[in-house]
Scaffold this active site. Sequence first.
Site, PDB file in Angstrom:
ATOM      1  N   GLY A 169     -16.290  50.102  19.459  1.00  0.00           N
ATOM      2  CA  GLY A 169     -15.260  51.008  19.976  1.00  0.00           C
ATOM      3  C   GLY A 169     -15.436  52.357  19.306  1.00  0.00           C
ATOM      4  N   GLY A 223     -13.753  55.200  20.015  1.00  0.00           N
ATOM      5  CA  GLY A 223     -12.631  56.100  20.266  1.00  0.00           C
ATOM      6  C   GLY A 223     -12.301  56.848  18.990  1.00  0.00           C
ATOM      7  N   VAL A 272      -8.975  45.820  13.921  1.00  0.00           N
ATOM      8  CA  VAL A 272      -7.908  46.828  13.843  1.00  0.00           C
ATOM      9  C   VAL A 272      -7.179  46.994  15.177  1.00  0.00           C
ATOM     10  CG1 VAL A 272      -9.317  48.067  12.139  1.00  0.00           C
ATOM     11  CG2 VAL A 272      -9.164  48.964  14.448  1.00  0.00           C
ATOM     12  N   HIS A 317       2.250  43.764  11.105  1.00  0.00           N
ATOM     13  CA  HIS A 317       2.148  45.190  11.424  1.00  0.00           C
ATOM     14  C   HIS A 317       3.073  45.416  12.603  1.00  0.00           C
ATOM     15  CE1 HIS A 317       0.345  49.056  11.318  1.00  0.00           C
ATOM     16  NE2 HIS A 317      -0.383  48.939  12.396  1.00  0.00           N
TER      17      HIS A 317
HETATM   18  N1  APR Z   1     -16.196  47.210  24.168  1.00  0.00           N
HETATM   19  C1  APR Z   1     -16.355  48.315  23.407  1.00  0.00           C
HETATM   20  N2  APR Z   1     -15.493  49.348  23.428  1.00  0.00           N
HETATM   21  C2  APR Z   1     -14.450  49.275  24.250  1.00  0.00           C
HETATM   22  C3  APR Z   1     -14.215  48.150  25.080  1.00  0.00           C
HETATM   23  C4  APR Z   1     -15.156  47.085  25.013  1.00  0.00           C
HETATM   24  N3  APR Z   1     -15.027  45.979  25.755  1.00  0.00           N
HETATM   25  N4  APR Z   1     -13.089  48.381  25.792  1.00  0.00           N
HETATM   26  C5  APR Z   1     -12.620  49.586  25.414  1.00  0.00           C
HETATM   27  N5  APR Z   1     -13.442  50.126  24.498  1.00  0.00           N
HETATM   28  C6  APR Z   1     -13.357  51.431  23.846  1.00  0.00           C
HETATM   29  C7  APR Z   1     -12.875  52.540  24.774  1.00  0.00           C
HETATM   30  O1  APR Z   1     -13.892  52.953  25.665  1.00  0.00           O
HETATM   31  C8  APR Z   1     -12.472  53.626  23.783  1.00  0.00           C
HETATM   32  O2  APR Z   1     -13.517  54.519  23.509  1.00  0.00           O
HETATM   33  O3  APR Z   1     -12.388  51.442  22.813  1.00  0.00           O
HETATM   34  C9  APR Z   1     -12.115  52.824  22.509  1.00  0.00           C
HETATM   35  C10 APR Z   1     -10.673  52.963  22.114  1.00  0.00           C
HETATM   36  O4  APR Z   1     -10.501  54.261  21.688  1.00  0.00           O
HETATM   37  P1  APR Z   1      -9.120  55.069  21.790  1.00  0.00           P
HETATM   38  O5  APR Z   1      -8.577  54.931  23.175  1.00  0.00           O
HETATM   39  O6  APR Z   1      -9.394  56.423  21.223  1.00  0.00           O
HETATM   40  O7  APR Z   1      -8.150  54.240  20.841  1.00  0.00           O
HETATM   41  P2  APR Z   1      -8.089  54.301  19.232  1.00  0.00           P
HETATM   42  O8  APR Z   1      -7.077  55.275  18.796  1.00  0.00           O
HETATM   43  O9  APR Z   1      -9.477  54.426  18.716  1.00  0.00           O
HETATM   44  O10 APR Z   1      -7.492  52.857  18.918  1.00  0.00           O
HETATM   45  C11 APR Z   1      -8.263  51.685  19.050  1.00  0.00           C
HETATM   46  O11 APR Z   1      -6.951  50.534  17.402  1.00  0.00           O
HETATM   47  O12 APR Z   1      -4.961  51.165  16.340  1.00  0.00           O
HETATM   48  C12 APR Z   1      -5.555  50.402  17.364  1.00  0.00           C
HETATM   49  O13 APR Z   1      -3.794  50.369  19.015  1.00  0.00           O
HETATM   50  C13 APR Z   1      -5.074  50.875  18.715  1.00  0.00           C
HETATM   51  O14 APR Z   1      -5.915  48.985  19.916  1.00  0.00           O
HETATM   52  C14 APR Z   1      -6.150  50.337  19.606  1.00  0.00           C
HETATM   53  C15 APR Z   1      -7.419  50.471  18.734  1.00  0.00           C
END
Ligand code: APR
Length: 318
Positions: free
Chosen positions: A11, A13, A127, A184
Amino acid sequence: MARSGTVAVIGAGFYGSTTAQRLAEYDLFDTVVLTDIIEGRPEGLALDMNQSRPVEGFETRIVGQTTGQDGSGYEAIAGSDIVVITAGLSRKPGMSRMDLIEVNARIVRQVAENVARHAPDAVVIVVSNPLDEMTALTQIATGFPRHRVMGQAGMLDTARFTSFVVEELAVPVSSVRTLTLGSHGDTMVPVPSACTVNGTPLTDLLPADKIEALVTRTRNGGAEVLALLKTGSAYYAPSAAAARMARAVREDSGAVLPVCAWVDGEYGISGVYLGVTAELGRQGVRRVVHTELTDSELAELRKAADAVRAKQADVHHL
Ligand code: APR
């Protein structure tokens, strides 16, 4: 410590990319692998981060890899010692973490199965939210021993609590120790009896209603950031917490940190992933470390365990 090994962050993000950056800047690993399903995003971020190496002066190489729903691309995480799972949706203002459970369970299950296939010996740090449930699901979907799967929440809640005490008393960050256990979310259990400022109990320095106000702010710490950002949730403090856990594993340090770990007997609680203090090392959680609690704190922790256990039972079907 000599640089070696691989850590993978799933991930890319906000949370994942900042975690990858922190891990790379530690300069402890040979390689940080960053993956995402968005074509080109992890590769682009890796390219950018690698170009910061001459400035920041670290040697760790960052590798970006797009993965497919069919599991393609996961070869890139082969041999990882540690995997941090950040894939999943984050909250929008007004949402609770629990609102994410179904959609994130689908994502985390798919990720966990691929982690088990390609990095079968890894220690996994989860996380994605809702945290306690996603940690339990990851253990089920990987089939890994429970001590090799843990979640990040307590480090962050504790950091927020500490930071509010620092502001309130205008004292150095390094002088404050706080502790939160439980889950959490709504059943976070603050432990004022274990909180100190320069060794003085917090309860001697602040009246009970003031401590309660700081606890409430801590419990809502994520929502407070979210309400300001409007799009996307917090990631600087969360990534610091997750990276610090990965570091304790990498260094086999025995650091005792508040994490979401499998509890089996401690505090009279069994059969649940719950926020507790635990000693971390190369194999993940070495042991849950018992913290002395007052009767009411213990009662709250047991109540939190019951609530979380009930929710974790549901994840089998997700
Ligand atoms: N495999 C890999 N990456 C994925 C998948 C998957 N199957 N599905 C979604 N993603 C990626 C998305 O493309 C995105 O880039 O996960 C990323 C999530 O990034 P953000 O939307 O920026 O979320 P973020 O703030 O990074 O939070 C991620 O952590 O705190 C927790 O609640 C929050 O569950 C969330 C996670």
